[in-house]
Design an enzyme around this catalytic site. Sequence first.
Site, PDB file in Angstrom:
ATOM      1  N   GLU A   3     -47.518  85.801 -19.125  1.00 12.42           N
ATOM      2  CA  GLU A   3     -47.297  86.115 -20.267  1.00 12.42           C
ATOM      3  C   GLU A   3     -48.638  87.119 -20.490  1.00 12.42           C
ATOM      4  O   GLU A   3     -49.634  86.664 -20.223  1.00 12.42           O
ATOM      5  CB  GLU A   3     -47.009  85.504 -21.539  1.00 12.42           C
ATOM      6  CG  GLU A   3     -47.239  85.909 -22.653  1.00 12.42           C
ATOM      7  CD  GLU A   3     -47.148  84.682 -23.830  1.00 12.42           C
ATOM      8  OE1 GLU A   3     -47.798  83.466 -23.480  1.00 12.42           O
ATOM      9  OE2 GLU A   3     -46.461  84.906 -24.814  1.00 12.42           O
TER      10      GLU A   3
ATOM     11  N   ASN B  13     -44.684  91.420 -28.023  1.00 10.93           N
ATOM     12  CA  ASN B  13     -45.035  90.437 -27.049  1.00 10.93           C
ATOM     13  C   ASN B  13     -43.986  90.912 -25.971  1.00 10.93           C
ATOM     14  O   ASN B  13     -42.899  90.225 -25.962  1.00 10.93           O
ATOM     15  CB  ASN B  13     -45.124  89.154 -27.240  1.00 10.93           C
ATOM     16  CG  ASN B  13     -45.894  88.455 -26.041  1.00 10.93           C
ATOM     17  OD1 ASN B  13     -45.816  88.790 -24.934  1.00 10.93           O
ATOM     18  ND2 ASN B  13     -46.267  87.001 -26.439  1.00 10.93           N
TER      19      ASN B  13
ATOM     20  N   CYS C 219     -42.955  82.752 -22.503  1.00 16.94           N
ATOM     21  CA  CYS C 219     -43.662  81.356 -22.849  1.00 16.94           C
ATOM     22  C   CYS C 219     -42.886  80.678 -23.988  1.00 16.94           C
ATOM     23  O   CYS C 219     -41.971  79.909 -23.559  1.00 16.94           O
ATOM     24  CB  CYS C 219     -44.979  81.984 -23.571  1.00 16.94           C
ATOM     25  SG  CYS C 219     -45.992  80.349 -23.444  1.00 16.94           S
TER      26      CYS C 219
HETATM   27  N1  CDT Z   1     -47.544  81.730 -25.581  1.00 19.15           N
HETATM   28  C1  CDT Z   1     -47.020  80.826 -26.250  1.00 19.15           C
HETATM   29  O1  CDT Z   1     -46.040  81.181 -26.854  1.00 19.15           O
HETATM   30  N2  CDT Z   1     -47.467  79.662 -26.127  1.00 19.15           N
HETATM   31  C2  CDT Z   1     -46.806  78.452 -26.769  1.00 19.15           C
HETATM   32  C3  CDT Z   1     -47.862  77.594 -27.605  1.00 19.15           C
HETATM   33  C4  CDT Z   1     -47.702  76.400 -28.275  1.00 19.15           C
HETATM   34  S1  CDT Z   1     -46.658  77.047 -29.667  1.00 19.15           S
HETATM   35  C5  CDT Z   1     -48.182  77.279 -30.566  1.00 19.15           C
HETATM   36  C6  CDT Z   1     -45.947  77.642 -25.900  1.00 19.15           C
HETATM   37  O2  CDT Z   1     -44.689  77.241 -26.435  1.00 19.15           O
HETATM   38  O3  CDT Z   1     -46.133  77.456 -25.041  1.00 19.15           O
END
Ligand code: CDT
Length: 307
Positions: free
Chosen positions: A47, A106, A167
Amino acid sequence: MKRTLHLAVAQMGPIQKNHTRSEVVARLSELMRDAAARGARWITFPELTLTTFFPRWALEDPAEVHAYFEREMPGKETQPLFDLARKLGVGFYLGYAELDGDRQFNTSILVDRGEIIGKYRKIHIPGDAEPQEGYPIQHLEKKYFLVGDLGFPVYEAPEARIGMCICNDRRWPETYRVMGLQSVDVVMVGYNTPIAYGRRGEPAHLPFLHNHLSLQASAYQNTCWVAAAAKAGVEEGIPMIGGSCIVAPTGEIAVQALSEDDEVINYVCDLDMANGYRSNIFNFARHRRPEHYQAIVERVGAEPTSL
Ligand code: CDT
């Protein structure tokens, strides 16, 4: 004859704020060459692959924010990656910050031998729009990104039906079910997952468990392969999980990255492995009961009232 697809996942080590796009594209190109030399046909990158994970900061200057976004794809700095993919005869998934007019997404794309054949805009945007007091680290994706407006499309690549998510999407069963209902063969996903985000002092081992738990359960329940690429290691002082992997429709991890750095993993995936499940335990047409699932689309948050 068995339908196979040789997949690679290109995990990346950290990308610091002072790393230029050209430096990053050189690393991506090296990983692409490595994957192609192993015989891989498709490569999943992480990502927001082209820069550091900027949503950890509350940036106010629009020029500074826009410097992390791509106005065109491919642009001047990313064109060499497209050219290399054409030369090597490979396809790839790439995550990046997209500026479409004044709308910020994104985004990920599927590029087959230099041509964009699919686009996805992240739907589950995690974190906050404003910095939160007392959090060990900030995660401000809601400040920077609109909710994606493209749904969860599945694209007909030459050898397989490929879908994408980004993600946080990988934690939500709806993500995969919408693609499972389109007979997706492979879901590609890139991620940036910090270790210390937990608001209630979540033990440090849990982000690793939750990553694989989500990917493995989703592959199994939707009878598809999942190719998941982390941006890992300590980026701007924040440790992020690795654990990039390729998961089979059995729910098993076929291959997993061992480092927290730039690393290619690859696997020749039997796309027909899903058939056993699709014709039996997860034969959606025979066994799903959508008339009992209204709450999934009618309710967003959980409520202590019956439907
Ligand atoms: N980039 C991304 O979506 N990261 C989130 C981090 C935790 S939620 C703030 C994830 O789900 O891995």
